[in-house]
Design a protein around this motif. Sequence first.
Motif, mmCIF file in Angstrom:
data_model
loop_
_atom_site.group_PDB
_atom_site.id
_atom_site.type_symbol
_atom_site.label_atom_id
_atom_site.label_comp_id
_atom_site.label_asym_id
_atom_site.label_seq_id
_atom_site.Cartn_x
_atom_site.Cartn_y
_atom_site.Cartn_z
ATOM 1 N N PHE A 157 45.379 31.419 -16.293
ATOM 2 C CA PHE A 157 46.168 30.240 -16.631
ATOM 3 C C PHE A 157 46.970 30.444 -17.924
ATOM 4 O O PHE A 157 48.182 30.213 -17.959
ATOM 5 C CB PHE A 157 45.235 29.042 -16.769
ATOM 6 N N VAL A 158 46.306 30.885 -18.978
ATOM 7 C CA VAL A 158 47.007 31.111 -20.248
ATOM 8 C C VAL A 158 48.037 32.227 -20.098
ATOM 9 O O VAL A 158 49.159 32.138 -20.615
ATOM 10 C CB VAL A 158 45.990 31.434 -21.358
ATOM 11 N N GLY A 159 47.653 33.275 -19.376
ATOM 12 C CA GLY A 159 48.599 34.376 -19.180
ATOM 13 C C GLY A 159 49.843 33.948 -18.422
ATOM 14 O O GLY A 159 50.958 34.407 -18.723
ATOM 15 N N GLU A 160 49.682 33.054 -17.453
ATOM 16 C CA GLU A 160 50.841 32.579 -16.695
ATOM 17 C C GLU A 160 51.767 31.729 -17.558
ATOM 18 O O GLU A 160 52.989 31.829 -17.458
ATOM 19 C CB GLU A 160 50.364 31.782 -15.487
ATOM 20 N N VAL A 161 51.183 30.883 -18.421
ATOM 21 C CA VAL A 161 52.006 30.068 -19.314
ATOM 22 C C VAL A 161 52.779 30.952 -20.292
ATOM 23 O O VAL A 161 53.986 30.775 -20.509
ATOM 24 C CB VAL A 161 51.135 29.049 -20.077
ATOM 25 N N VAL A 162 52.109 31.954 -20.872
ATOM 26 C CA VAL A 162 52.772 32.854 -21.821
ATOM 27 C C VAL A 162 53.819 33.701 -21.108
ATOM 28 O O VAL A 162 54.919 33.941 -21.643
ATOM 29 C CB VAL A 162 51.719 33.746 -22.510
ATOM 30 N N SER A 221 55.654 32.930 -18.642
ATOM 31 C CA SER A 221 56.857 32.163 -18.330
ATOM 32 C C SER A 221 57.838 32.153 -19.505
ATOM 33 O O SER A 221 59.044 31.955 -19.308
ATOM 34 C CB SER A 221 56.485 30.725 -17.969
ATOM 35 N N VAL A 222 57.338 32.393 -20.709
ATOM 36 C CA VAL A 222 58.196 32.462 -21.895
ATOM 37 C C VAL A 222 58.473 33.904 -22.296
ATOM 38 O O VAL A 222 59.596 34.268 -22.631
ATOM 39 C CB VAL A 222 57.542 31.702 -23.078
ATOM 40 N N ASN A 223 57.437 34.747 -22.222
ATOM 41 C CA ASN A 223 57.549 36.150 -22.628
ATOM 42 C C ASN A 223 56.953 37.025 -21.537
ATOM 43 O O ASN A 223 55.749 37.273 -21.523
ATOM 44 C CB ASN A 223 56.818 36.377 -23.957
ATOM 45 N N PRO A 224 57.750 37.507 -20.575
ATOM 46 C CA PRO A 224 57.216 38.296 -19.453
ATOM 47 C C PRO A 224 56.482 39.536 -19.941
ATOM 48 O O PRO A 224 56.925 40.205 -20.880
ATOM 49 C CB PRO A 224 58.477 38.666 -18.652
ATOM 50 N N PRO A 225 55.343 39.876 -19.309
ATOM 51 C CA PRO A 225 54.578 41.057 -19.731
ATOM 52 C C PRO A 225 55.236 42.352 -19.266
ATOM 53 O O PRO A 225 56.109 42.347 -18.387
ATOM 54 C CB PRO A 225 53.222 40.846 -19.053
ATOM 55 N N ALA A 226 54.792 43.454 -19.843
ATOM 56 C CA ALA A 226 55.315 44.767 -19.460
ATOM 57 C C ALA A 226 54.849 45.123 -18.056
ATOM 58 O O ALA A 226 53.702 44.862 -17.669
ATOM 59 C CB ALA A 226 54.848 45.816 -20.465
#
Length: 505
Positions: free
Chosen positions: A366-371, A373-378
Amino acid sequence: ACTLNQVLGWLFAPMYIRMQISTLPEYLETRFSPALRALFSTVTLFIYIFTKLSVSVFSGATVLHSVFGLPLFGAAAGLVCVTAVYTAVGGLEAVIVTDVAQSAVLLAGAICMTLVGLRQVGGLAALRSSPPATLTEAEWTTFFRLYRPPSDETLPTLGLLLGQNIGGLWYWCLDQAIVQRVLAAKNVFHARGACNLAGWLKILIVFLLVVPGIVARWLFGSELDGQSNKALPWLMKELLPPGLLGLMLSAMIAACMSSLDSILAAAGSLICLDLYQPYYRPNASEAELVKVGRIVCFVLGALTLVWLPIIDLLSDQIFVYLNSIQMCFTPPFVTIYFLGVLWPRATSRGAEATFIVGYILGIYRFVGEVVASVNPPAEGTFHAWWVGINVFHIGGIIWAICIATHIGVSLLTEPPPEHQTGWPLTYEDYCARRAANERRAKPKVKSMQLAVEPVHSRDSVAGAAKNANGASCTAAAAEAGRNGAAATTAGPTVPPTIEISTVII
């Protein structure tokens, strides 16, 4: 949803009503431990804020904003305040009464919207055969197919069967806002009747919600790109005459307030009975609990308004957003409840381990999805893979891990004590007791046959039945006369006869 309603009525309702519980977490305290009761109540409150309350407020505010041009936040605040006031004052009784009236209005409005929309596009056959200008024929046909491959980004069929049903089991069987109506039933018969009615009404969803959505896509395809949440408000505004528009607006606001009042009443019960009274004020009076419940209604409403801007970050579709939250937070307790009911060997240690493992995975997602959406992961990392899995697939994965954890830890620990596995805590004991009751209630039938010896005389007397206490019967042939030999030669021989008597005790 039709099937899941029957799971509530036939599996859980007898246990809930027999235990005479006021909140669902009370079952966890009796079956496992008091700690799980408090944890489940806390998690449920967070789910309410992130999903039920925020989605209901956002949907109603979007309709008012699109039709009347009202500010989105102002419309949301108005809905929350009005609903919180009459819920806090009237309690669950006011919720049930208003829900019945609002449901009738909602059904009438949805039927009108569906008929008007189909008339506008020339009927269902014309809708299927002519795709809009913004979509190809292949893309358009997917709107009318039940099966979608696992690669589908929105609604993969395998994900729906695995993940969506997990969220559905929580929603229909373990959600206080839904099940509190079953807890208020007079008896199990009434509870099952309500579950049956709800199941039949859910069949209408395909016709009253899905079809109008497809019509909106056909009529306003270009305008709805990236704004799918506005499909229904635009359809209402463009197609309905003033009278029907007013009816439909009433139905939409009724649906929003119906959902809000149920959730607020359930949240107040959870906080007062599962958290406030057991841990803070064990001797709190009923008046004090009512006061705390009213304060809870307004606090939850304020927290919901704060969360509303996050919805647009996660998805432009309310349905996808709703399930993205449920798939992260519901699998652990669905596992704990169902194994607790269906498997007497499930232990409190296994349930606690399931809670820890399940919510580590769920919160991480959940937290990873919210983050993200603003800063896509590598790309190519585990984090990118985990937050990129379809929301329905992630629910199935977390659920499978929770089941393995619960079973493994339960088998490695001591079996639960007997008082935690008897009826009405486990379904196995319920079946055994029901079978025993049926055996005791079954009537005992005994039959016997008695033969009468043959008599060779015209003057013979028929055998008489003798009843002793209504339970046995005997038959005997009368003697032939005083002079047997003379009587025998006096006339022709009578054929032998046998009389059979059957007695049912």
